[in-house]
Write an enzyme that holds these catalytic residues in place. Sequence first.
Site, PDB file in Angstrom:
ATOM      1  N   CYS B   2     -25.696  91.667 -22.782  1.00  0.00           N
ATOM      2  CA  CYS B   2     -26.726  92.398 -23.485  1.00  0.00           C
ATOM      3  C   CYS B   2     -27.545  91.455 -24.341  1.00  0.00           C
ATOM      4  CB  CYS B   2     -26.068  93.448 -24.388  1.00  0.00           C
ATOM      5  SG  CYS B   2     -24.841  94.444 -23.541  1.00  0.00           S
ATOM      6  N   ARG B  49     -28.958  97.004 -23.741  1.00  0.00           N
ATOM      7  CA  ARG B  49     -27.682  97.055 -23.011  1.00  0.00           C
ATOM      8  C   ARG B  49     -27.808  96.805 -21.516  1.00  0.00           C
ATOM      9  NH1 ARG B  49     -23.389 101.831 -21.678  1.00  0.00           N
ATOM     10  NH2 ARG B  49     -21.640 100.409 -21.365  1.00  0.00           N
ATOM     11  N   GLU B  76     -18.628  89.525 -23.404  1.00  0.00           N
ATOM     12  CA  GLU B  76     -17.434  90.157 -22.824  1.00  0.00           C
ATOM     13  C   GLU B  76     -16.204  89.604 -23.527  1.00  0.00           C
ATOM     14  OE1 GLU B  76     -17.866  92.434 -20.610  1.00  0.00           O
ATOM     15  OE2 GLU B  76     -19.903  91.960 -19.933  1.00  0.00           O
ATOM     16  N   ASP B  99     -14.925  97.139 -24.319  1.00  0.00           N
ATOM     17  CA  ASP B  99     -14.401  95.980 -25.043  1.00  0.00           C
ATOM     18  C   ASP B  99     -15.050  95.881 -26.427  1.00  0.00           C
ATOM     19  OD1 ASP B  99     -16.816  95.379 -23.775  1.00  0.00           O
ATOM     20  OD2 ASP B  99     -16.327  93.268 -23.427  1.00  0.00           O
ATOM     21  N   GLY B 364     -18.542  78.056 -11.139  1.00  0.00           N
ATOM     22  CA  GLY B 364     -17.622  76.924 -11.336  1.00  0.00           C
ATOM     23  C   GLY B 364     -18.003  76.079 -12.541  1.00  0.00           C
TER      24      GLY B 364
END
Lengths: 99, 655
Positions: B2, B49, B76, B99, B364
């Site tokens: 967000c 959001r 996150e 979360d 990665g």
Amino acid sequence: MRQIDHELRRFVVDNFLYGRDNGFSDDDSMLGMGIIDSTGTLELVSFLEKKYDIVVEDSDLLPQNLDSVARLTQFTRRKLEQKQATGECSARREPVHSE
Amino acid sequence: MCGIAGVCHSDDAKGDPRLLRKMISLVRHRGPDDSGVYSDHGIGLAHARLSIIDLSTGQQPMHNEDRSLWITFNGEIFNYVELRQELLQSGHRFATQSDTEVILHLYEEEGEDCVRMMNGQWGFALWDSRQRKLFLSRDRLGVRPLFYASVGNDLVFGSEIKSILAHPGVPRELDLVGLDQVFTFWCTVPPRTIFRGIHELPPGHSLTFKDGELTLHRYWQLDFDASAGNGTSEQEHAERLQDLLLDATRIRLRSDVPVGAYLSGGLDSTIITALINRVSTTSLRTFSIGFSAKELDESTFQREAIAFLNTAHSQISCDYPDIARTFPEVIWHTEKPVIRAAPVPMFLLSKLVWDAGFKVVLTGEGADEVFGGYDIYKEAKIRRFWAEQPESKHRSRLLRRLYPYQSKLQQQSDVYLQSFFRARPEDLESPFFSHLPRWDLTSRLKVFFSEDVRTALGDYDCQLELASCLPPTFSRWDGFSQAQYLETTFLLPGYILSSQGDRVGMAHSVEARHPFLDYRIVELGARMPPHLKMKVLNEKYILKRAFGHLLPPAVLNRPKQPYRAPDGKSFFARTTPEYVHELLSPETVKADGVFDFASVNRLVDKFKTGRAIGVKDDMALVGILSTQILLRQFIEEFELGGLSCGKLTMSCAAS
């Protein structure tokens, strides 16, 4: 006599310092002063070959030939003299061949 | 993922909803799904959001049960499931499955230390109304951005600088010291940014703002201790890494929307893709970039990886004009000058991901920093090894092993190669030994600075400033660890994760997650002996050892090739966009006053006549052009809200 030293200095200033002459001397090492980077030598060689119509051999790619304006000037003069000598040589030989 | 923004007042003033809406509207690309504003005495919080977890009830700003705590959160928390379970057991009651709410309850429990328990990527602002305190925090490695500025006695903050600049009290001025840093390190040294008075919260830091007083607090520090792993065998190191990276990948798949992956054809992204395949039962979608310039293209290895790992793959192709066409829009997102055009293809890649219906990708990123993959580590190792025996022909011959993909460097004679890489005696004592060649080269671009800028900078030395930021233990670490620290602490957040990461991903509402940057992996790497990271000159040895069996042999055994993109040539390859002519014209450059117009003109001439073949010219052109774009978009025409970047892009299309 061409002002080779002036021409070479001008090329170095224009091409590697983008016109901003920082007052380096003709004897200063261009590697040491950070004027030339890894591809700078290739630019330099390409300029010499085009401008003076000389051939720079791989074995010529040494700091003692290229790493200051003074060395560059000497190197270029030497190459031009060699060229001239070879040219004169072949000019003298030509009639022999034509006979 | 967000976008957040807000204002905290030192007095009882109420947050201005109109201003908050304006600030958050500028980062709408970060969160197009919903937006919200919370305003009360002393505080205003805003949120844009991108719904990824708890799609139905995760709206923000979010409050706790008694509405005493409010949060606006970007990021996150990957271990939120475990944290939630523990908090439930301690008696906390949750209203949502998100979360975000976990942070609120964790803060109730732990206070500011809550962030130490979080494993994730974040930038958030939490308003504690009882204490009348604002708490800002950013993740350990700097995956997510967070900026702030003091305006009078108030604090203005946001995920992106543009939200802060939208505040009428914030001046729009270039920070010349920041510019000097970018033209040395490729990034600014936080908290400094390229804009005067606007600060970046450094990674691993929190900030509190209470009664008009601002306090910065470091909660995490990257610390190397190579001897910590002395009693551990190589096999044990590999096994620990296998377990942890699998777990880091597993928790990064937590999402209520589908998750894809970037697959470059290199070792790192192929390992992550292989691990996803091991923990996920659904078929995986992967994405990559291909280049028309053959020396940059990795499509062959991508095909090997796709076939071996059986993914559904999409590739976007990038050509020189794509770079030129897109560059202004990319700078609107990077919000700082860039020395390389490499962020542009990443911007195009995130569009491909979004168009395919994906919001989340695993990458990665981070493996090169944590496990010693970069050429700069190899270069430093060889230079140091050679400097110990400068007369050794055998040692100097190792220089040929550096940068095999740089044809122009490989054309150099041995003597010249040695001249380029020779360490000066004083360099060996420098804490920056590994990075001096890169910084020296980049610093040469400052020859383009105008007299005014040079005068303003005076004898400022950005290396001295950086030296003052090093941790006290730094001097005790081995050279390899020191190089890793510099790369991980500065370039990673300042360029790789921002200009080439978050900013160009979020430009198209795409959130990237990086298992290698799970702090447990980073700490594991920092406790591993250097020879396991680079065995002789075999980079990322331990990764190959631990995960080789999961990879196609062609990818495992390929020579390392860093991600690179076409640079300066892109702007002169076929046609030159009108904006390039305009922004680099002597008149514009002179009027803007940052660069010397005559020098810039000579540089442009070199490109026009095809004489620009060196990396210095490339970096100079990209650095100068991006700075000129930045001046136009953020200082001269900011009220257009990024429209000037649209104008620049359109001028490109029309040319």
